[in-house]
Design an enzyme around this catalytic site. Sequence first.
Site, mmCIF file in Angstrom:
data_model
loop_
_atom_site.group_PDB
_atom_site.id
_atom_site.type_symbol
_atom_site.label_atom_id
_atom_site.label_comp_id
_atom_site.label_asym_id
_atom_site.label_seq_id
_atom_site.Cartn_x
_atom_site.Cartn_y
_atom_site.Cartn_z
ATOM 1 N N GLU A 228 0.841 -1.197 0.000
ATOM 2 C CA GLU A 228 0.000 0.000 0.000
ATOM 3 C C GLU A 228 0.868 1.234 0.000
ATOM 4 O O GLU A 228 1.972 1.223 0.557
ATOM 5 C CB GLU A 228 -0.800 0.034 1.306
ATOM 6 C CG GLU A 228 -2.255 -0.260 1.167
ATOM 7 C CD GLU A 228 -2.958 -0.154 2.516
ATOM 8 O OE1 GLU A 228 -3.901 -0.902 2.697
ATOM 9 O OE2 GLU A 228 -2.554 0.667 3.371
ATOM 10 N N ARG B 218 -20.619 -1.447 15.064
ATOM 11 C CA ARG B 218 -21.217 -1.313 16.399
ATOM 12 C C ARG B 218 -21.318 0.170 16.744
ATOM 13 O O ARG B 218 -20.883 1.017 15.980
ATOM 14 C CB ARG B 218 -20.309 -2.000 17.429
ATOM 15 C CG ARG B 218 -18.882 -1.460 17.312
ATOM 16 C CD ARG B 218 -17.985 -1.902 18.417
ATOM 17 N NE ARG B 218 -16.593 -1.599 18.141
ATOM 18 C CZ ARG B 218 -16.017 -0.419 18.309
ATOM 19 N NH1 ARG B 218 -16.726 0.607 18.761
ATOM 20 N NH2 ARG B 218 -14.745 -0.222 18.027
ATOM 21 N N ARG C 132 -12.028 11.784 26.715
ATOM 22 C CA ARG C 132 -12.158 10.548 27.485
ATOM 23 C C ARG C 132 -11.314 10.673 28.740
ATOM 24 O O ARG C 132 -10.107 10.887 28.669
ATOM 25 C CB ARG C 132 -11.633 9.355 26.680
ATOM 26 C CG ARG C 132 -12.383 9.132 25.396
ATOM 27 C CD ARG C 132 -11.961 7.807 24.790
ATOM 28 N NE ARG C 132 -12.493 7.666 23.447
ATOM 29 C CZ ARG C 132 -12.507 6.518 22.782
ATOM 30 N NH1 ARG C 132 -11.994 5.438 23.336
ATOM 31 N NH2 ARG C 132 -13.004 6.457 21.565
#
Lengths: 151, 452
Positions: free
Chosen positions: B200, B293, B339
């Site tokens: 890549e 999710r 967080r």
Amino acid sequence: MNLDELQSLVDMVQNSQLREITLKQGDRRLTIRRDPLRGTMQTVGDIESLSDASMSGSQDLVAIEPDSQTVSYHDVTAPYVGIFCHLRPMVGMGSRITNGQTLCTIQSMDIHNEVVVDVDGQVIDIHVDDNQPVEFGQILYSIEVNSSPDV
Amino acid sequence: MFEKILIANRGEIAVRIIRACREMRIRTVAVHSTADADSLHVRLADESVCIGSPAPKDSYLHMPNIISAARITGAEAIHPGIGFLSERANFAEACEMCGLKFIGPSAAVMDRMNNKSSARETMRAAGVPVVPGTEGMISDDQEALRFARKTGFPLLIKAAHGGGGRGIRLVQNEDELPRQLDMARTEAASAFGSAEVYMERFVEEPRHVEVQILADEHGHVVHLGERECSVQNLRHQKLLEEAPAVQLTPQQRSRIGDAAVKAAKAIGYVNAGTIEFLVDSHGDFYFMEMNKRLQVEHCVTEMVTGVDLVKEQIRIAAGERLGFSQKEIRTNGHAIECRINAEDPAKGFIPSAGRITRVVLPGGYGVRIDTHIYAGYEVPPFYDPLLAKVIVWDKDRQGAILRMQRCLAEMEIDGVKTNIGFQKRILSNAFYRRGEVSTDFIQRRILSDAKA
């Protein structure tokens, strides 16, 4: 409830064969339990709501002398979440059991998982009913363990 | 609509899901390990079931106990939350087999997107930009050389079955290419059981931008804009997220949103999901991976769109149609999330467990706190260290930064070490404030600063 009433309850449990007594009044709950492992008693409930009874005072009040004879007890707890099922015939109160014996099954995802005991002794209490849902760690049986003759 | 949902998770996200259920008049079942018996999610739920001992494999990852807990309580659906079983295809399958609705995508979709190289091929086929690379696996050195000459150095060699930053080698020039290829193959074979590698282009100073999508069972897919998640620690864990992304033009914003919708449609995705992209310095973006999710940082999207993502997940799982079209989704203002973790920045961010003796949470206009902690709460050492999410909203980014600084100055947590001070350093960093962030921001602009 006042302190005198609590004292008389404690005396009652102490002088009887009862292991545990629970009183419910409205949404208040008071449990007096004799701890078979330590031979002492403990109270569980909203002690604070009792008039004039401080936490430390209540604890002093319910502590009693350990039994002179040492008997050891063992609780069998649920190793799985599921439905508690008795065997047929069931292992009942007073049954003599041996290490490695299956006591009951817990049905989980359509599979009956056997609950095996790891001591020798006698069943002195069964805490759950047939087909009752149980969670992990819930006490199923109390066992009075056979005292080893060597000790 | 469901009458009762079991939440197969813990901590702040379990609390978040219970709150959504309560507002929807859905009854909730919390599950917990023996270490979490006094946890807030257990207290807030209508019922709770202890599912095992503290180690995750014995409780929050224990599928039979969780499914049994749903059965004995009569729950109809399971919300997996974040982490734990949320992206396990076999759990989604087990739920469906037991007649429980899994609130998330189907097992088949999860399976397809869990393999990195097949996910990449699926996206390429759907016309979603992927990082320029070899088509499929590299068979010989000549093919590798042709690709290298066409694309230019530096380049990455990646193991087909690698993941989490493992199995990747950086190649600087033609001379070292054959040797690096050999080493990559040997490494891949021993670490992942397959010597398959592909190559890549190396995206320099990339930014991590992700797009939130919602898809119902009736073929409607919308995106809810993007989030900037470039501020990550050295283990690629996100620390601070914001919405919308910084430094994207309206055209780029609309192109990346469309690409995410295209990606979700290509795989027949249903429920909430996130497509992660790498964005290079020219504003070109490339598909990185899909999170199948809810995400920790979903709150910043909620703050700027006004859409409650957890409620939407539940409605979608119940078979309802999306209640809005793409045109009706408007983003307004700017949101930032910090967080707050129980970890010690002075000691390499090692987790810090223990009893929280005192908590002072910030508040005021435009402030949202998602947390499960309280004074007296014992932070168990068994799980991830997230204690709280401080989320702020304001009309623009500048205002949001000021508001977050004000919040962190008010916030106090005693008893465990936290990263509050570290978050303050990020917010006062000039590069951060100018929006000059890339995934190596912490290393380049914060940690190097401390050494100097």
